[in-house]
Design a protein around this motif. Structure first.
Motif, PDB file in Angstrom:
ATOM      1  N   LEU A 110      -2.588   9.618   3.331  1.00  0.00           N
ATOM      2  CA  LEU A 110      -2.097   8.334   3.849  1.00  0.00           C
ATOM      3  C   LEU A 110      -2.373   8.173   5.347  1.00  0.00           C
ATOM      4  N   LEU A 113      -1.575   4.519   6.469  1.00  0.00           N
ATOM      5  CA  LEU A 113      -0.292   3.921   6.087  1.00  0.00           C
ATOM      6  C   LEU A 113       0.849   4.691   6.769  1.00  0.00           C
ATOM      7  N   GLU A 115       3.942   4.032   7.721  1.00  0.00           N
ATOM      8  CA  GLU A 115       5.313   3.977   7.221  1.00  0.00           C
ATOM      9  C   GLU A 115       5.493   4.894   6.010  1.00  0.00           C
ATOM     10  N   TYR A 116       4.588   4.801   5.067  1.00  0.00           N
ATOM     11  CA  TYR A 116       4.669   5.660   3.884  1.00  0.00           C
ATOM     12  C   TYR A 116       4.509   7.127   4.276  1.00  0.00           C
ATOM     13  N   LYS A 255       4.783  -3.422  -6.235  1.00  0.00           N
ATOM     14  CA  LYS A 255       3.782  -2.778  -5.375  1.00  0.00           C
ATOM     15  C   LYS A 255       3.190  -1.562  -6.085  1.00  0.00           C
ATOM     16  N   ASP A 258       0.629   0.629  -4.059  1.00  0.00           N
ATOM     17  CA  ASP A 258       1.274   1.420  -3.006  1.00  0.00           C
ATOM     18  C   ASP A 258       2.008   2.616  -3.599  1.00  0.00           C
ATOM     19  N   ARG A 261      -0.463   5.292  -4.370  1.00  0.00           N
ATOM     20  CA  ARG A 261      -0.907   5.961  -3.151  1.00  0.00           C
ATOM     21  C   ARG A 261       0.119   6.993  -2.683  1.00  0.00           C
ATOM     22  N   ILE A 262       1.388   6.629  -2.778  1.00  0.00           N
ATOM     23  CA  ILE A 262       2.450   7.551  -2.363  1.00  0.00           C
ATOM     24  C   ILE A 262       2.607   8.685  -3.370  1.00  0.00           C
ATOM     25  N   GLY A 319       8.904   0.695   4.579  1.00  0.00           N
ATOM     26  CA  GLY A 319       7.972   1.526   3.825  1.00  0.00           C
ATOM     27  C   GLY A 319       8.460   2.957   3.726  1.00  0.00           C
ATOM     28  N   ALA A 323       8.887   5.056   0.251  1.00  0.00           N
ATOM     29  CA  ALA A 323       8.299   6.379   0.030  1.00  0.00           C
ATOM     30  C   ALA A 323       9.363   7.372  -0.415  1.00  0.00           C
TER      31      ALA A 323
END
Length: 368
Positions: A110, A113, A115-116, A255, A258, A261-262, A319, A323
Motif C-alpha cells: 500500500l 494509500l 490511510e490504509y 468499497k 479497497d 487491497r487491504i 481509512g 483498515a
C-alpha cells in the motif's frame, strides 16, 4: 471416514463445533447483509461504546472468552512461566517480528494509500488478547500456556503499544525518508482496554473454577459444569462476528476494491506469522499443543484495540478505521482455516507420553 488426526478430533466434536467454519461464514454473511440492508444499523450499534468498541461487540467478546478461561487449570500456570523455550520466542515473535513484518507489508502493498497503510500498521502493533483463546482451544493448543502468553501480551501491550506506535509511525519513516501519519494514544486507553477485555473474563473464569472445584471437586467441574458453559464461547464468537460485520457492512460492500487491497497484505501476514511461529516452536523442541499456542498467539491481533485507536485518533469514517475493520474480516476465516492445518500438523510432532488418570489429557474435558 477420515482416520487422520483432524478426522479423529472432528469425530469427538459436537454438531456446533464440527461445522464451526460453516457457522462463521454464515455469521459473516448475515452481518454484511444486515449492515447493507438495514439503514442506520451500523450507527445504532456504534452509539454506545466501551473503550471505543461497540457495546454489543464488547459483550460478545466477554461472553466468548469467559468459558475458555474457566477451563484453564490455574494451578498449572507455574510450569508454563518457567518454560523459556515458550516465553522467549513468544515475546520476540509478538513484539519484534510481528510489528516489523506488518510495517514492511503495509509499505510493500500500500505505498500509494497512506490511510490504509497506517491502519494496517496499527493492527500489527495490537497483539491479540481475545479471539486467540478461541482459535487455540479449537486447535487443541495448551490452555494454560495460552493464558500465560495472553497475560504477558497484555502487560507488554500497555507498556509497548505507544512506544512502538511512535517508532513505526514517526521515527522509522522519518529516518527512511517516508511520509507517515503519527499516532497519539495514551497508556491509560490501552490499559483500560486490556482490563476490560481480558481482566473481567479472566477473574470470572478463575473464580468459577476456584469456587466450583472447592464445592464439588475437579471431576464434577470438568465433566458436568464445563460442558454446560462451554458452548457459550462459540455463541459469543458468532454473535461478535455478526455485529462486527454489520457495523461495517455498508463500508465494506461499497468499497470492494479497497477491501481487497487491504486484505492481501493481511492474508500474507497471518499465514507467514502462523507458519513461521509453528516452525519456530517445532525447532526449539515444543510439543504440538505449545507450538500451536505459540503460533496462534503470534499470528492473531487485538482488533478491538486497533479499531478503537484508529477511530479515536483518525475518526470513525477514516481509512485507518476501515483498515482496522478489514483486519478481523480477514483474520476470522484465515485463522479458522489454520485451526484445521494445526490439527493436521500433529503428525509432525513427537507424540506425548501417556499420562495416568482420565483428567490428565487436554482432550478429556469438554471442549469449546
Amino acid at each position: 471416514m477420515s482416520t487422520g488426526p483432524a478426522g479423529v478430533v472432528a469425530g469427538r466434536l459436537s454438531f456446533l463445533d464440527r461445522f464451526l467454519t460453516v457457522w462463521i461464514l454464515v455469521a459473516m454473511a448475515a452481518g454484511l447483509g444486515l449492515g447493507r440492508l438495514v439503514p442506520g444499523l451500523g450507527d445504532a450499534l456504534a452509539k454506545v461504546t466501551v473503550t471505543g468498541v461497540s457495546l454489543p461487540i464488547a459483550l460478545g467478546l466477554l461472553v466468548m472468552m469467559y468459558p475458555v478461561l474457566a477451563k484453564v487449570r490455574y494451578d498449572r500456570l507455574g510450569t508454563v512461566t518457567r518454560d523459556r523455550r515458550l516465553l522467549i520466542p513468544s515475546l520476540v515473535l509478538n513484539w519484534v517480528v510481528g510489528p516489523a513484518l506488518m510495517f514492511a507489508l503495509a509499505w510493500i502493498f500500500l505505498p500509494d494509500l497512506p490511510e490504509y497503510r497506517t491502519g494496517l500498521i496499527i493492527v500489527g502493533l495490537a497483539r491479540c488478547i481475545a479471539m486467540v483463546i478461541i482459535w487455540n482451544d479449537l486447535a487443541r493448543g495448551d490452555r494454560e500456556a495460552a493464558a500465560v502468553l495472553v497475560a504477558l501480551n497484555s502487560v507488554f501491550q500497555v507498556v509497548a503499544f505507544g512506544l512502538l506506535g511512535w517508532f513505526y509511525l514517526s521515527l522509522l519513516p522519518g529516518r527512511l525518508g517516508l511520509e507517515q501519519a503519527a499516532l497519539d494514544v495514551s497508556v491509560w486507553e490501552i490499559a483500560r482496554s486490556v482490563l476490560i477485555f481480558l481482566g473481567i473474563p479472566l477473574v470470572a473464569g478463575f473464580l468459577t473454577r476456584r469456587l466450583g472445584e472447592r464445592a464439588k471437586g475437579r471431576t464434577w467441574y470438568e465433566t458436568r459444569l464445563i460442558p454446560r458453559i462451554g458452548p457459550f464461547a462459540l455463541y459469543g464468537l458468532l454473535f461478535t462476528i455478526v455485529v462486527l460485520f454489520a457495523l461495517q457492512g455498508e463500508a465494506v460492500t461499497s468499497k470492494p476494491f479497497d477491501v481487497v487491497r487491504i486484505a492481501v497484505p493481511l492474508l500474507v501476514y497471518f499465514v507467514l506469522m502462523w507458519a513461521g511461529s509453528m516452525a519456530v516452536g517445532r525447532a526449539v523442541g515444543l510439543d504440538h499443543p505449545k507450538a500451536t499456542t505459540l503460533a496462534f498467539t503470534a499470528a492473531g491481533n487485538n482488533f478491538e484495540l486497533a479499531i478503537a485507536v484508529a477511530i479515536a485518533t483518525f475518526g470513525a469514517t477514516s481509512g485507518q478505521a476501515l483498515a482496522g475493520v478489514v483486519g478481523p474480516l480477514v483474520e476470522v476465516p484465515v485463522l479458522i482455516g489454520l485451526v484445521h492445518v494445526a490439527l493436521a500438523a500433529r503428525r509432525f510432532f513427537p507424540r506425548p507420553a501417556p499420562t495416568a488418570g482420565p483428567a490428565a489429557s487436554p482432550e478429556s474435558s469438554a471442549h469449546v
